[in-house]
Design a protein around this motif. Structure first.
Motif, PDB file in Angstrom:
ATOM      1  N   ASP A 273      91.809  12.084  37.541  1.00 13.52           N
ATOM      2  CA  ASP A 273      91.187  12.652  36.343  1.00 13.52           C
ATOM      3  C   ASP A 273      90.755  11.546  35.389  1.00 13.52           C
ATOM      4  O   ASP A 273      91.437  10.534  35.241  1.00 13.52           O
ATOM      5  CB  ASP A 273      92.166  13.565  35.596  1.00 13.52           C
ATOM      6  CG  ASP A 273      92.368  14.897  36.290  1.00 13.52           C
ATOM      7  OD1 ASP A 273      91.772  15.124  37.352  1.00 13.52           O
ATOM      8  OD2 ASP A 273      93.133  15.722  35.760  1.00 13.52           O
TER       9      ASP A 273
ATOM     10  N   ASP B 163      87.277  15.582  37.078  1.00 15.36           N
ATOM     11  CA  ASP B 163      88.431  15.796  37.956  1.00 15.36           C
ATOM     12  C   ASP B 163      88.025  15.428  39.380  1.00 15.36           C
ATOM     13  O   ASP B 163      87.367  16.205  40.080  1.00 15.36           O
ATOM     14  CB  ASP B 163      88.878  17.261  37.859  1.00 15.36           C
ATOM     15  CG  ASP B 163      90.105  17.550  38.717  1.00 15.36           C
ATOM     16  OD1 ASP B 163      90.618  16.623  39.372  1.00 15.36           O
ATOM     17  OD2 ASP B 163      90.536  18.720  38.746  1.00 15.36           O
TER      18      ASP B 163
ATOM     19  N   SER C 253      84.387  17.010  39.742  1.00 13.67           N
ATOM     20  CA  SER C 253      83.844  18.026  38.855  1.00 13.67           C
ATOM     21  C   SER C 253      83.469  17.318  37.557  1.00 13.67           C
ATOM     22  O   SER C 253      83.878  16.190  37.303  1.00 13.67           O
ATOM     23  CB  SER C 253      84.881  19.118  38.566  1.00 13.67           C
ATOM     24  OG  SER C 253      85.942  18.580  37.789  1.00 13.67           O
TER      25      SER C 253
ATOM     26  N   SER D 133      78.827  22.399  32.817  1.00 18.07           N
ATOM     27  CA  SER D 133      79.777  22.136  33.890  1.00 18.07           C
ATOM     28  C   SER D 133      79.084  22.098  35.239  1.00 18.07           C
ATOM     29  O   SER D 133      78.066  22.755  35.465  1.00 18.07           O
ATOM     30  CB  SER D 133      80.852  23.230  33.917  1.00 18.07           C
ATOM     31  OG  SER D 133      80.247  24.499  34.153  1.00 18.07           O
TER      32      SER D 133
ATOM     33  N   SER E 237      86.219  22.731  36.707  1.00 16.12           N
ATOM     34  CA  SER E 237      87.075  22.419  35.558  1.00 16.12           C
ATOM     35  C   SER E 237      86.753  23.361  34.402  1.00 16.12           C
ATOM     36  O   SER E 237      85.723  24.030  34.389  1.00 16.12           O
ATOM     37  CB  SER E 237      86.894  20.961  35.134  1.00 16.12           C
ATOM     38  OG  SER E 237      87.422  20.093  36.114  1.00 16.12           O
TER      39      SER E 237
ATOM     40  N   LYS F  93      82.288  28.230  35.972  1.00  9.51           N
ATOM     41  CA  LYS F  93      82.907  27.531  37.091  1.00  9.51           C
ATOM     42  C   LYS F  93      82.159  27.899  38.365  1.00  9.51           C
ATOM     43  O   LYS F  93      81.683  29.025  38.508  1.00  9.51           O
ATOM     44  CB  LYS F  93      84.389  27.902  37.211  1.00  9.51           C
ATOM     45  CG  LYS F  93      85.212  27.481  36.009  1.00  9.51           C
ATOM     46  CD  LYS F  93      86.678  27.854  36.182  1.00  9.51           C
ATOM     47  CE  LYS F  93      87.497  27.434  34.970  1.00  9.51           C
ATOM     48  NZ  LYS F  93      88.934  27.776  35.117  1.00  9.51           N
TER      49      LYS F  93
ATOM     50  N   SER G  76      91.553  20.142  33.350  1.00 10.44           N
ATOM     51  CA  SER G  76      91.456  20.222  34.809  1.00 10.44           C
ATOM     52  C   SER G  76      92.316  21.369  35.328  1.00 10.44           C
ATOM     53  O   SER G  76      93.249  21.828  34.665  1.00 10.44           O
ATOM     54  CB  SER G  76      91.869  18.895  35.452  1.00 10.44           C
ATOM     55  OG  SER G  76      93.148  18.498  35.013  1.00 10.44           O
ATOM     56  N   ASP G  77      91.994  21.822  36.529  1.00 11.78           N
ATOM     57  CA  ASP G  77      92.663  23.008  37.067  1.00 11.78           C
ATOM     58  C   ASP G  77      94.137  22.776  37.373  1.00 11.78           C
ATOM     59  O   ASP G  77      94.908  23.731  37.454  1.00 11.78           O
ATOM     60  CB  ASP G  77      91.936  23.543  38.303  1.00 11.78           C
ATOM     61  CG  ASP G  77      91.812  22.505  39.416  1.00 11.78           C
ATOM     62  OD1 ASP G  77      92.121  21.326  39.181  1.00 11.78           O
ATOM     63  OD2 ASP G  77      91.389  22.878  40.525  1.00 11.78           O
TER      64      ASP G  77
END
Length: 267
Positions: free
Chosen positions: A7, A24, A79, A94, A98, A118, A205-206
């Motif tokens: 990240d 990410d 991402s 995006s 993320s 997303k 971030s996820d």
């Protein structure tokens, strides 16, 4: 041996502008792509002389993806999500999965008023685009698992949990993956007026977002921002909570990278 932290994130603030960005990375060299994108995309965004903001954002994403610094990296991608305030207008852009959010806090409650899109392979438009060029999208029966797009790399077959990204040129070559960002915007000027409300930005971030209930996350962040103290301590607590969740889920064997940028808008 585990992968390095992949990240990358930044926060730039002035009276007229706020820029939060997060990248990410994924794959063997995802940290390299994320690092180079961090150095490149915000620079392109801020130096552009194009008056049309959404065009500036789009070109910055696509030019970063096409830059020699990114093109030369194999087996990796990232991402990218940005939250950009110019005056009273907020843009969220995006590519990938993320999180980017504009949140309104009022009387102890945090409400998402704008959220970055997303890009998941099973999303109808994304799946149609991928399958139209001969790609394969895996959609698991278990709703807890994410869909993936398949493509070949020099290391074998990759099953990527997003349909857009920066880098990942093995998936770009057949047309399965693209770097085109989705952009949403909101003008806050009609909603301003003081009182007990304010707005704040979140990019994350996820690895963190998927492990913390969103209502809990935003309520705690909003309350800390309202008090004006304790935000750093709270963020560390949230990261620790997500770490414990990963340890239980993966029996201590793995956790995703976790990052978050939070800032209160002072307009």
């Amino acid at each position: 041996m585990g992968l390095p932290n992949q990240d990358r994130c930044l926060l730039l603030e002035s009276d007229q502008m706020t820029l939060a960005a997060l990248f990410d990375g994924h794959g063997e060299n995802g940290h390299v792509v994320a690092d180079r994108a961090l150095r490149d995309l915000p620079f392109r965004l801020l130096k552009s002389t194009t008056n049309k903001v959404e065009q500036r954002i789009r070109e910055s994403f696509l030019e970063t993806d096409a830059s020699p610094e990114i093109q030369t990296v194999t087996d990796g991608g990232t991402s990218a999500v940005i939250a950009w305030r110019i005056g009273t207008k907020v843009y969220l852009a995006s590519t990938g999965d993320s999180t980017g959010m504009l949140v309104k806090y009022q009387d102890g409650t945090s409400e998402v008023v704008l959220e970055a899109l997303k890009h998941k392979p099973a999303d109808p438009l994304e799946r149609a685009r991928i399958e139209a060029v001969g790609g394969i999208v895996l959609v698991p029966e278990d709703s807890e698992l994410t869909s993936r797009v398949l493509y070949k790399t020099r290391l074998g077959e990759m099953a990527l949990a997003m349909s857009r990204c920066i880098g990942d040129f093995d998936g770009k070559a057949p047309g399965y993956l693209i770097a085109e960002p989705s952009i949403v915007a909101k003008d806050l000027s009609p909603a301003l007026g003081g009182g007990n409300s304010f707005y704040y930005l979140v990019v994350a971030s996820d690895g963190l977002i998927d492990e913390i209930d969103q209502d809990v996350l935003l309520t705690k962040l909003g309350n800390a921002l309202k008090k004006g103290v304790g935000l750093s301590k709270l963020v560390k607590q949230l990261l620790d909570d997500a770490q414990r969740s990963w340890s239980v889920k993966m029996m201590g064997a793995y956790r995703d990278d976790m990052s978050i940028v939070v800032t209160r808008l002072r307009i």
